[in-house]
Design an enzyme around this catalytic site. Sequence first.
Site, PDB file in Angstrom:
ATOM      1  N   GLU A   1      35.107  38.922  36.779  1.00 19.48           N
ATOM      2  CA  GLU A   1      35.526  40.291  36.438  1.00 19.48           C
ATOM      3  C   GLU A   1      34.260  41.130  36.436  1.00 19.48           C
ATOM      4  O   GLU A   1      33.491  41.086  35.483  1.00 19.48           O
ATOM      5  CB  GLU A   1      36.152  40.317  35.039  1.00 19.48           C
ATOM      6  CG  GLU A   1      37.424  39.520  34.880  1.00 19.48           C
ATOM      7  CD  GLU A   1      38.624  40.184  35.514  1.00 19.48           C
ATOM      8  OE1 GLU A   1      38.484  41.281  36.099  1.00 19.48           O
ATOM      9  OE2 GLU A   1      39.715  39.611  35.448  1.00 19.48           O
TER      10      GLU A   1
ATOM     11  N   CYS B   1      34.129  48.919  32.355  1.00 19.57           N
ATOM     12  CA  CYS B   1      34.256  48.641  33.785  1.00 19.57           C
ATOM     13  C   CYS B   1      35.368  49.480  34.391  1.00 19.57           C
ATOM     14  O   CYS B   1      35.281  49.891  35.539  1.00 19.57           O
ATOM     15  CB  CYS B   1      34.539  47.157  33.988  1.00 19.57           C
ATOM     16  SG  CYS B   1      35.933  46.568  33.027  1.00 19.57           S
TER      17      CYS B   1
END
Length: 455
Positions: free
Chosen positions: A228, A262
């Site tokens: 990720e 993110c």
Amino acid sequence: MAIASINPATGETLKTFEPHSSAEIEQKLQLAAETFQSHRRTSFEERAEKIGRVAEILENEKLVFGKLMTTEMGKPIKAAIAEAEKCAWVCRYYAENAQTHLADIVVETDAKKSFVRFQPIGPVLAVMPWNFPFWQVLRFAAPALMAGNVGLLKHASNVPQCALAIEDLFRRAGFPEGTFQTLLVAVQAVERILADERVAAATLTGSEPAGSSVASIAGKHIKTTVLELGGSDPFIVMPSANFEAAVTTAVKARTINNGQSCIAAKRFIVSAAIYDEFERSFVEEMKALRVGDPLEESTDIGPLATPQIVKDLERQVNDAVSQGARILTGGKRLQRPGNYYEPTVLVDVNPSTKISCEEIFGPVAMLFRVADINEAIQLANSTTFGLGSAAWTNDAQEQERFINEVEAGTVFINGMVASDPRLPFGGIKHSGYGRELSEFGIREFVNIKTVWINQ
Ligand code: NAP
């Protein structure tokens, strides 16, 4: 070198820890391997009862955990408390759904019976970032433990107190010690741990270089990984959108977690038909944000997690300006103790320059004017990342085009990208691979075993 917990709002060193020695690491790996053999044999009911207890502790002590997160990495206290609550949610979600997600799947073949069974694979190493110091870990650990795996956490080195508090959380919930362990180690120790035969797989949430490094070590030792990584999410606004909601959500989407998420929207791509009004309103709302002590309830933006992040932002903004960008508000660090940077809006950023597609971790937004939907999609996709994306339009045909053509793991229409235990989360391109959350997440670290039975 000691691992230090430093308050980003003051620069004060709160605590230091000696990294675990080689002998301690060895002991923990052995304990993980042994505990896996008993944990894998526990029932879903037993695991669910303990994960449910983790949720209860998180809820009961959300103020304590919230304060710990805020003092260690600077997120506003309201958001830190909400993070503890969200962790309780993901625990409950998997306590209730893991058994269904991992139930045998019968497949009709020419055998008397054939089916797919999902089995745990062993200790999983989780290399995690500081930006959501509880959430990133719990969203890995809840499904991993419910599936029958055990966890080893190498957390970011600036959040050791959170790392130890999470280990303690699982112990207090009744899991045997080896079910979830924190390794206080530097990056250099990761290779040895991941290469160890007793470690079955790894998941990493963090930057591209870290992901690439862990994936190559795992590849060398033939171990599965989930990555990720970063993002440069587009937030597209078309003329038919609800304008006020789009502006307010855009500001929130850029500045959530002090801009260090993110899936924070990083590039605002706005139709020329509404661009000028959007720019005016967006700048006004960015200017109105309250920057200050993250422990104050009224604070919107606290300090950035480390002094290095402020330096990186300064470099990125200065580079953009030297290549023709204009600053409409902000653009510098705040002259006060702590790692504070002003909420900043950049325009006239040349889409072919590095900053327009690299990740900006902090409260700095870039606005782009586009002539039509084709240009919007082309600009949205002009990055090596592909994590989240948001498109604001009430035109059904435009919605379909964004859903089909934006290169990202997630598309939110008329909303802000957010993770939800019920929905898969992850990216494509350099944002990584694999999925967390939902039924897809829990199936990442299992042996998908084919069973074929004749008479
Ligand atoms: P980072 O520097 O990559 O660190 C993340 C973790 O990886 C830390 O535990 C770090 O340890 C470790 N690490 C760093 N380099 C490594 C290497 N070469 N080998 C093994 N481990 C290594 O990232 P960060 O600055 O903490 O976090 C911000 C990044 O995470 C951003 O790019 C953000 O977009 C991304 N992120 C992605 C998601 C997602 O779900 N896609 C969610 C949150 C954050 P040390 O702390 O000891 O260096």
